[in-house]
Scaffold this motif. Structure first.
Motif, PDB file in Angstrom:
ATOM      1  N   THR A 239       0.399  -1.060  -0.397  1.00  0.00           N
ATOM      2  CA  THR A 239       0.025   0.408  -0.153  1.00  0.00           C
ATOM      3  C   THR A 239       0.855   1.307  -0.009  1.00  0.00           C
TER       4      THR A 239
ATOM      5  N   HIS B 229       1.310   5.640  -0.616  1.00  0.00           N
ATOM      6  CA  HIS B 229       0.786   7.268  -0.042  1.00  0.00           C
ATOM      7  C   HIS B 229       2.378   8.266  -0.546  1.00  0.00           C
TER       8      HIS B 229
ATOM      9  N   GLU C 124       3.105   6.923  -9.252  1.00  0.00           N
ATOM     10  CA  GLU C 124       2.027   6.406  -8.666  1.00  0.00           C
ATOM     11  C   GLU C 124       1.857   6.400  -7.111  1.00  0.00           C
TER      12      GLU C 124
ATOM     13  N   VAL D   4      -0.656  10.013  -4.782  1.00  0.00           N
ATOM     14  CA  VAL D   4      -1.568   9.616  -4.136  1.00  0.00           C
ATOM     15  C   VAL D   4      -1.381  10.511  -2.532  1.00  0.00           C
TER      16      VAL D   4
ATOM     17  N   GLU E 260      -4.617   9.439   2.291  1.00  0.00           N
ATOM     18  CA  GLU E 260      -4.754   8.319   1.741  1.00  0.00           C
ATOM     19  C   GLU E 260      -4.099   6.968   1.439  1.00  0.00           C
TER      20      GLU E 260
ATOM     21  N   ARG F 258      -3.420   3.418  -1.113  1.00  0.00           N
ATOM     22  CA  ARG F 258      -3.603   3.038  -2.514  1.00  0.00           C
ATOM     23  C   ARG F 258      -3.293   1.040  -2.257  1.00  0.00           C
TER      24      ARG F 258
END
Length: 202
Positions: A90, A92, A136, A140, A144, A146
């Motif tokens: 995950t 960010h 990417e 983010v 949050e 992702r």
């Protein structure tokens, strides 16, 4: 623990929801310097993260099952591995942990943000993370999280760093049709062990 292993410890399991990005990058750099591998939660496509023992060399799972995650600053530690294995990550972009950040003037806050983001991008490039994944991560918001696409993790982030992979293949003549797969595999395992022992001694 590492000193007692005298170079025989070869991986670090990362089960973490996050933390301090700066410290995480320092830990990641140390992991790479010591030629250690990293392990994160596994996952079959479309399923939840799994921290049960799936690797023959994985000693333990997190005591707290809610920590079956490799996220945020944990991701930064994970990518430090010379060799990486996970199925669920995950991401960010970095954030300042200090509440004082919100009291800064906007111009100063931007300067601090640019500095932190620059450090993160530089670190990920150092760890040979593909540019599309770096973009990417940085896209983010820090509020949050992702979950990276499963195929992306397996293809790009659950392998050896490209330079190390190429070096090992060349050293062990992986493309020599006269060498058996077992001989190549044995050579690679021995070379990895030698790297870890030398890194520990250094």
């Amino acid at each position: 623990y590492f000193k007692q292993g005298r170079g025989q410890i070869h991986y670090v399991a990362i089960f973490s929801p996050g933390g301090d990005f700066v410290e995480a990058m320092k830990i990641g750099q140390m992991i790479r310097k010591l030629e250690l591998s990293t392990r994160g939660p596994s996952r079959f496509k479309g399923q939840k993260p799994d921290c049960n023992t799936r690797f023959s060399d994985l000693i333990s799972s997190p005591k707290n099952k809610s920590n079956c995650i490799c996220a945020s600053a944990g991701f930064m530690i994970y990518v430090g591995g010379a060799d990486r294995h996970a199925g669920h990550l995950t991401i960010h972009r970095p954030r300042y942990a200090s509440d004082a950040f919100g009291t800064l003037a906007p111009a100063m806050a931007k300067m601090k943000t640019d500095e932190m983001n620059g450090m993160a991008v530089s670190y990920m490039k150092e760890m040979e993370i593909p540019s599309q994944i770096i973009e990417e991560v940085m896209a983010v918001p820090s509020s949050e999280g992702r979950v990276l696409d499963h195929d992306t993790v397996v293809t790009f982030l659950s392998v050896e760093s490209p330079s190390r992979q190429e070096w090992l293949q060349n050293r062990c003549k992986a493309f020599d049709s006269k060498k058996s797969q077992k001989d190549v595999s044995d050579c690679i395992n021995m070379a990895q062990q030698d790297l870890r022992i030398k890194a520990f001694e250094d």
